[in-house]
Design a protein around this motif. Structure first.
Motif, mmCIF file in Angstrom:
data_model
loop_
_atom_site.group_PDB
_atom_site.id
_atom_site.type_symbol
_atom_site.label_atom_id
_atom_site.label_comp_id
_atom_site.label_asym_id
_atom_site.label_seq_id
_atom_site.Cartn_x
_atom_site.Cartn_y
_atom_site.Cartn_z
ATOM 1 N N GLY A 116 6.080 -6.388 -12.751
ATOM 2 C CA GLY A 116 7.129 -7.142 -12.016
ATOM 3 C C GLY A 116 7.595 -6.178 -10.795
ATOM 4 O O GLY A 116 7.914 -4.922 -11.096
ATOM 5 N N PHE A 117 8.147 -6.916 -9.626
ATOM 6 C CA PHE A 117 8.725 -6.111 -8.593
ATOM 7 C C PHE A 117 7.876 -4.840 -8.133
ATOM 8 O O PHE A 117 8.362 -3.863 -8.139
ATOM 9 N N PHE A 118 6.516 -5.074 -7.715
ATOM 10 C CA PHE A 118 6.017 -3.811 -7.685
ATOM 11 C C PHE A 118 6.547 -3.036 -6.256
ATOM 12 O O PHE A 118 6.390 -1.802 -6.383
ATOM 13 N N GLU A 119 6.962 -3.733 -5.406
ATOM 14 C CA GLU A 119 7.590 -3.075 -4.351
ATOM 15 C C GLU A 119 8.672 -2.246 -4.471
ATOM 16 O O GLU A 119 9.252 -1.427 -3.733
ATOM 17 N N SER A 120 9.377 -2.604 -5.694
ATOM 18 C CA SER A 120 10.628 -1.770 -6.049
ATOM 19 C C SER A 120 10.415 -0.405 -6.885
ATOM 20 O O SER A 120 11.235 0.247 -6.925
ATOM 21 N N LYS A 121 9.010 -0.118 -7.177
ATOM 22 C CA LYS A 121 8.813 0.907 -7.714
ATOM 23 C C LYS A 121 9.183 2.438 -7.296
ATOM 24 O O LYS A 121 9.884 3.284 -7.861
ATOM 25 N N PRO A 122 8.962 2.650 -6.038
ATOM 26 C CA PRO A 122 9.487 3.833 -5.151
ATOM 27 C C PRO A 122 11.114 3.979 -5.662
ATOM 28 O O PRO A 122 11.496 5.300 -5.716
ATOM 29 N N ARG A 123 11.877 3.011 -5.412
ATOM 30 C CA ARG A 123 13.174 2.925 -5.440
ATOM 31 C C ARG A 123 13.578 3.629 -6.930
ATOM 32 O O ARG A 123 14.520 4.124 -7.380
ATOM 33 N N PHE A 124 12.908 3.055 -7.902
ATOM 34 C CA PHE A 124 13.111 3.387 -9.506
ATOM 35 C C PHE A 124 12.796 4.895 -9.678
ATOM 36 O O PHE A 124 13.258 5.440 -10.566
ATOM 37 N N PRO B 263 0.887 -1.126 0.051
ATOM 38 C CA PRO B 263 0.049 -0.043 0.045
ATOM 39 C C PRO B 263 0.917 1.211 0.005
ATOM 40 O O PRO B 263 0.489 2.375 -0.491
ATOM 41 N N MET B 264 1.833 1.236 0.721
ATOM 42 C CA MET B 264 2.821 2.434 0.799
ATOM 43 C C MET B 264 3.374 2.707 -0.530
ATOM 44 O O MET B 264 3.579 3.818 -1.004
ATOM 45 N N THR B 265 3.884 1.540 -1.263
ATOM 46 C CA THR B 265 4.384 2.058 -2.700
ATOM 47 C C THR B 265 3.244 2.436 -3.734
ATOM 48 O O THR B 265 3.634 3.262 -4.396
ATOM 49 N N LEU B 266 2.001 2.070 -3.403
ATOM 50 C CA LEU B 266 0.917 2.400 -3.943
ATOM 51 C C LEU B 266 0.864 3.940 -3.886
ATOM 52 O O LEU B 266 0.569 4.843 -4.933
ATOM 53 N N VAL B 267 0.864 4.509 -2.690
ATOM 54 C CA VAL B 267 0.651 5.787 -2.184
ATOM 55 C C VAL B 267 1.898 6.578 -3.053
ATOM 56 O O VAL B 267 1.659 7.751 -3.534
ATOM 57 N N ILE B 268 3.133 6.078 -2.856
ATOM 58 C CA ILE B 268 4.038 6.971 -3.374
ATOM 59 C C ILE B 268 4.195 6.989 -4.932
ATOM 60 O O ILE B 268 4.544 8.250 -5.245
ATOM 61 N N VAL B 269 3.620 6.010 -5.699
ATOM 62 C CA VAL B 269 3.665 6.231 -7.051
ATOM 63 C C VAL B 269 2.530 7.166 -7.493
ATOM 64 O O VAL B 269 2.707 7.815 -8.377
ATOM 65 N N ALA B 270 1.550 7.184 -6.656
ATOM 66 C CA ALA B 270 0.184 8.177 -6.972
ATOM 67 C C ALA B 270 0.647 9.496 -6.711
ATOM 68 O O ALA B 270 0.414 10.446 -7.225
ATOM 69 N N VAL B 271 1.627 9.767 -5.575
ATOM 70 C CA VAL B 271 1.952 11.062 -5.286
ATOM 71 C C VAL B 271 3.034 11.558 -6.467
ATOM 72 O O VAL B 271 3.117 12.528 -7.061
ATOM 73 N N ALA B 272 3.807 10.479 -6.875
ATOM 74 C CA ALA B 272 4.627 11.058 -7.964
ATOM 75 C C ALA B 272 4.114 11.554 -9.501
ATOM 76 O O ALA B 272 4.546 12.229 -9.780
#
Length: 395
Positions: free
Chosen positions: A335-343, A294-303
């Protein structure tokens, strides 16, 4: 780097003459770097305390976690490692670009240190170099206050703990930042050369080349083809690193054009215009999942929101393209959804609207700005510690 007669300031439709900037002082950059270092050292201290409390070793968590082990293996033994899992899932070290392992190996040959320590030293130095470049871009486009806040915000991102790890994001960001700084000043040879090195750092390093190429194309149209040879040379250099490695992997896999992408598919990494990400988000919301997702989803949405603000602010074309390509790869990749904020860590221009707003707040209501920074710092330290010590999730 010296400043030429023109600088790429306004985007996407105009190129302006360079404005008169206040005289630079080392104190502004030093203050920004000091705040950045303080943020990262605080995060590392929190990781160390939590690691010792749970019976783990901080240096092992920072220097030998997940992808770090692949980079260290390449640095020590070269390419050639492949792990086979379930049918169709094959992890080859050819998925990892060569610049960071090469730097680790070079430093290890010079200093009597382990490859893990060398990897951390390179990442930390690159993060500082990136922070300095981010400050210079913020100062060039806005003011010293905005520049300082831009650096602080980058150092306090929820995933900024990665900047303290043996990962390639600091190296990519350092080359990306200074390449963009060079193209903003019209220094095409520097811009192209640094973009080529960025392309040798990570797969999404191509975003830097895309920024250089699109800006070169714009200048070519604007000047009706009357451009200096340095622009042509820089534009040709920009994608050279990324293309060279992709072709080398293709040659090694006996599929020149598709070999590298076959390696990525075997890892489960593909570009499907966000279909895989949407399915994963749907599953997460319907079935529930760990806090990381969920945190990953929020970070990507904010981006995505920050990129819309960056467009409305008419940021310079190179910054728009660089951030836009990184965001497209992040959202559209599977793939690797949890890595998206790092990207998204190299997409520092996304923070410009927030830094400008915070600078205005700091001028009118300093206590409010300080509170915002304090909350972000608490979130960064807490979430970063959770990611490294407790989540046991690939980064």
């Amino acid at each position: 780097m010296t400043e030429p007669s023109t600088a790429v300031l306004d985007a996407p439709s105009a190129t302006a003459e360079p404005r008169v900037l206040p005289r630079r002082t080392a104190s502004g950059a030093a203050r920004a770097l000091g705040l950045f270092a303080a943020a990262r050292l605080t995060g590392m201290l929190a990781v160390a305390v939590a690691a010792y409390a749970s019976g783990q070793r901080p240096l092992a968590l920072l220097g030998r976690s997940w992808d770090s082990l692949w980079y260290l293996g390449i640095a020590a033994h070269g390419y050639g490692r492949t792990l086979h899992f379930e049918p169709g899932v094959v992890h080859s070290d050819l998925a990892f670009f060569p610049l960071y392992p090469a730097l680790i190996r070079a430093l290890h040959l010079v200093l009597p240190l382990s490859t893990g320590v060398c990897a951390l030293l390179i990442a930390w130095a690159a993060a500082l170099a990136a922070a300095l470049g981010i400050y210079r871009i913020g100062e060039f486009l806005h003011s010293r206050t905005v520049a300082t806040l831009l650096v602080v915000l980058w150092g306090l991102l929820p995933h900024s703990v990665v900047l303290s790890m043996a990962y390639t994001e600091p190296v990519l960001t350092a080359f990306a930042v200074w390449s963009l700084y060079a193209v903003l000043h019209g220094n095409w040879l520097w811009a192209g050369s640094l973009a080529a090195l960025a392309g040798l750092s990570r797969p999404n390093g191509f975003a830097v080349a895309a920024a250089i190429l699109s800006t070169a194309a714009y200048e070519l149209v604007r000047r009706r083809g009357r451009v200096p040879h340095r622009l042509w040379t820089g534009a040709l250099l920009a994608p050279a690193g990324w293309v060279a490695y992709v072709l080398w992997v293709g040659w090694r896999r006996h599929d020149l054009a598709g070999g590298y992408f076959a390696v990525q598919r075997a890892w489960g990494s593909t570009f499907d215009f966000g279909i895989g990400s949407a399915r994963f988000a749907k599953k997460m919301m319907l079935d529930g999942d760990r806090f990381v997702f969920p945190m990953t989803l929020v970070i990507v949405a904010v981006a995505v929101l920050l990129y819309a603000l960056l467009l409305l602010d008419r940021a310079p074309l190179p910054l728009l393209v660089h951030s836009g390509v990184l965001l497209l790869i992040t959202v559209g990749g599977s793939g690797f959804f949890e890595s998206k904020p790092r990207f998204l860590l190299p997409a520092f221009p996304l923070l410009l609207p927030l830094a400008c707003a915070l600078a205005r707040t700091a001028k009118a209501r300093p206590a409010h700005a300080l509170l915002v920074v304090g909350v972000l710092a608490g979130l960064s330290v807490t979430y970063g510690t959770y990611l490294i010590v407790y989540a046991h999730t690939p980064l």
